[in-house]
Design an enzyme around this catalytic site. Structure first.
Site, mmCIF file in Angstrom:
data_model
loop_
_atom_site.group_PDB
_atom_site.id
_atom_site.type_symbol
_atom_site.label_atom_id
_atom_site.label_comp_id
_atom_site.label_asym_id
_atom_site.label_seq_id
_atom_site.Cartn_x
_atom_site.Cartn_y
_atom_site.Cartn_z
ATOM 1 N N LYS A 23 25.364 37.962 35.231
ATOM 2 C CA LYS A 23 25.225 37.136 36.432
ATOM 3 C C LYS A 23 25.909 37.805 37.628
ATOM 4 O O LYS A 23 26.982 38.386 37.473
ATOM 5 C CB LYS A 23 25.876 35.788 36.104
ATOM 6 C CG LYS A 23 25.941 34.782 37.189
ATOM 7 C CD LYS A 23 26.503 33.469 36.663
ATOM 8 C CE LYS A 23 28.005 33.414 36.771
ATOM 9 N NZ LYS A 23 28.553 32.046 36.632
ATOM 10 N N LYS A 69 35.569 32.560 30.243
ATOM 11 C CA LYS A 69 36.718 32.789 31.127
ATOM 12 C C LYS A 69 38.015 32.942 30.342
ATOM 13 O O LYS A 69 38.907 33.682 30.750
ATOM 14 C CB LYS A 69 36.852 31.643 32.134
ATOM 15 C CG LYS A 69 35.811 31.678 33.247
ATOM 16 C CD LYS A 69 36.225 30.762 34.378
ATOM 17 C CE LYS A 69 35.182 30.684 35.468
ATOM 18 N NZ LYS A 69 35.504 29.676 36.479
ATOM 19 N N LYS A 119 31.392 36.515 41.864
ATOM 20 C CA LYS A 119 32.454 36.845 42.804
ATOM 21 C C LYS A 119 33.540 37.680 42.153
ATOM 22 O O LYS A 119 34.245 38.420 42.820
ATOM 23 C CB LYS A 119 33.131 35.554 43.287
ATOM 24 C CG LYS A 119 32.296 34.676 44.178
ATOM 25 C CD LYS A 119 32.974 33.317 44.330
ATOM 26 C CE LYS A 119 32.193 32.411 45.260
ATOM 27 N NZ LYS A 119 32.678 31.033 45.227
HETATM 28 P P1 AMP Z 1 30.871 29.218 42.375
HETATM 29 O O1 AMP Z 1 30.987 30.353 43.300
HETATM 30 O O2 AMP Z 1 31.033 29.624 40.942
HETATM 31 O O3 AMP Z 1 31.709 28.052 42.764
HETATM 32 O O4 AMP Z 1 29.365 28.719 42.475
HETATM 33 C C1 AMP Z 1 28.880 27.963 43.575
HETATM 34 C C2 AMP Z 1 27.407 27.667 43.393
HETATM 35 O O5 AMP Z 1 26.667 28.884 43.357
HETATM 36 C C3 AMP Z 1 27.072 26.942 42.079
HETATM 37 O O6 AMP Z 1 26.066 25.991 42.325
HETATM 38 C C4 AMP Z 1 26.587 28.038 41.184
HETATM 39 O O7 AMP Z 1 25.673 27.553 40.210
HETATM 40 C C5 AMP Z 1 25.876 28.949 42.176
HETATM 41 N N1 AMP Z 1 25.868 30.334 41.686
HETATM 42 C C6 AMP Z 1 26.950 31.135 41.466
HETATM 43 N N2 AMP Z 1 26.564 32.351 41.020
HETATM 44 C C7 AMP Z 1 25.205 32.327 40.951
HETATM 45 C C8 AMP Z 1 24.196 33.286 40.568
HETATM 46 N N3 AMP Z 1 24.528 34.519 40.177
HETATM 47 N N4 AMP Z 1 22.906 32.891 40.622
HETATM 48 C C9 AMP Z 1 22.549 31.652 41.027
HETATM 49 N N5 AMP Z 1 23.450 30.702 41.401
HETATM 50 C C10 AMP Z 1 24.752 31.028 41.371
#
Ligand code: AMP
Ligand code: TRP
Length: 330
Positions: A194, A111, A197
């Protein structure tokens, strides 16, 4: 009593990775654990946020969790900034976390990019706040996607450091729960990146709010390779393996079973079936999200009640932690 804590950032565009890697698993856990689910707005502001969008996204993510099946009566759902103890415990942990531990965090390196000196202190301290989130409730299990594994290990290290320093068994060492057939959902445009968002291309991800037509279009255009047939080989055929994983996770099957069913069939046929499956599974979630988002008062009320329940658990724990450290609370 086993207690779950997990968090999701209110940064818009809840996508299939969030759903399959995290939220879908959170829903099932409500039967077996005491669950606390947190919209981590203090983590979100470690990168620039527009205030109006941040508010809207906090409500949207809350609606997404409820629409996916989190029951705000059974589980606690709230936004992090309401409960000041999170930030306070993070400071206490800042004072026992060696810089060397944070220097290893790959997410910070990604990041912060090349201009490391311009990265803000909050982004660097992000995993310490995450440890505080979990340990404030003395949670025992943390369901997350694979990308959070390193942060979870740091939380365990911080818990251990505190226990050793004060010669107490105060914090349980939280166990990561990395579940399902899609622990790391990859971008539809690049099987080695990955699904995220923040990726600029909308075609890289399926959002929970996408309609059937959009889902079909994105899957039809998803990158594939020139080999015949589907494959489980994530190393050499990442796009094929990713699509199989998504199918399996959505349909609650193992990837092996799905791969066997599509043996000898090409991408075109597989994609048509995957698009139908994804559209069918996500349609009710999107509809319920839209219904919930029509009443922001209702969402705010759920978060407020959740915040009060969370604070009632957090505050006595924080008082105890401060006492262990020797901070006077006359
Ligand atoms: P975040 O949107 O980064 O706050 O992620 C929220 C949850 O979604 C966390 O548990 C992440 O590990 C999971 N997560 C985010 N992106 C992915 C992805 N591409 N594949 C699997 N899990 C994800
Ligand atoms: N860092 C997590 C993510 O981006 C979100 C998060 C914050 C979290 N605090 C947490 C996850 C505590 C689990 C437990 O996905």
């Amino acid at each position: 009593m086993n207690r779950i804590f997990s968090g999701v950032q209110p940064t818009g565009n809840l996508h299939l990775g969030n759903y399959l890697g995290a939220i879908k698993n959170w829903v099932g856990m409500q039967n077996d654990y005491e669950c606390i689910y947190c919209i981590v707005d203090l983590h979100a502001i470690t990168v620039a946020q527009d205030p109006v969008e941040l508010l809207a996204n906090t409500r949207e993510v809350t609606a997404g969790l409820i629409a996916a099946g989190i029951d705000p009566e059974r589980s606690i759902i709230f936004n992090q900034s309401q409960v000041a103890s999170h930030a306070e415990l993070a400071w206490l942990f800042n004072c026992i976390t060696p810089l060397g531990w944070l220097n290893r965090m790959t997410q910070f390196k990604e990041k912060a990019g090349k201009k490391r000196d311009n990265a803000v202190l909050g982004l660097y301290a992000y995993p310490v706040l995450m440890a505080a989130d979990i340990l404030l409730y003395r949670a025992t299990h943390v369901p997350v996607g694979e990308d959070q594994k390193q942060h979870l290990e740091l939380s365990r290290d911080i818990a251990g450091a505190f226990n050793r320093l004060y010669d107490q068994e105060y914090f349980p060492l939280p166990e990561p729960l990395i579940l399902g057939e899609a622990k790391r959902v990859m971008s539809l445009r690049d099987g080695r990146a990955k699904m995220s968002k923040s990726e600029a291309s909308e075609n890289s991800r399926i959002n929970l709010t996408d309609d059937a037509e959009t889902i079909q279009r994105k899957i039809r255009r998803a990158k594939t390779d020139s080999e015949p047939g589907m494959s489980l080989d994530a190393e050499n055929r990442p796009e094929a393996a990713n699509l199989l994983g998504i199918y399996a996770a959505l349909n609650d099957e193992s990837v092996e079973v799905v791969a066997a069913r599509f043996t000898g069939k090409g991408f075109a046929e597989f994609k048509l079936e995957l698009a139908d499956l994804a559209a069918a599974k996500l349609k009710p979630i999107a509809a319920e999200m839209r219904r919930l988002m029509a009443s922001t008062d209702h969402i705010d009320d759920i978060l407020k009640k959740g915040g009060a329940r969370a604070a009632a658990m957090a505050e006595p724990n924080l008082a105890e932690i401060k006492k262990i450290i020797g901070l006077l609370d006359p």
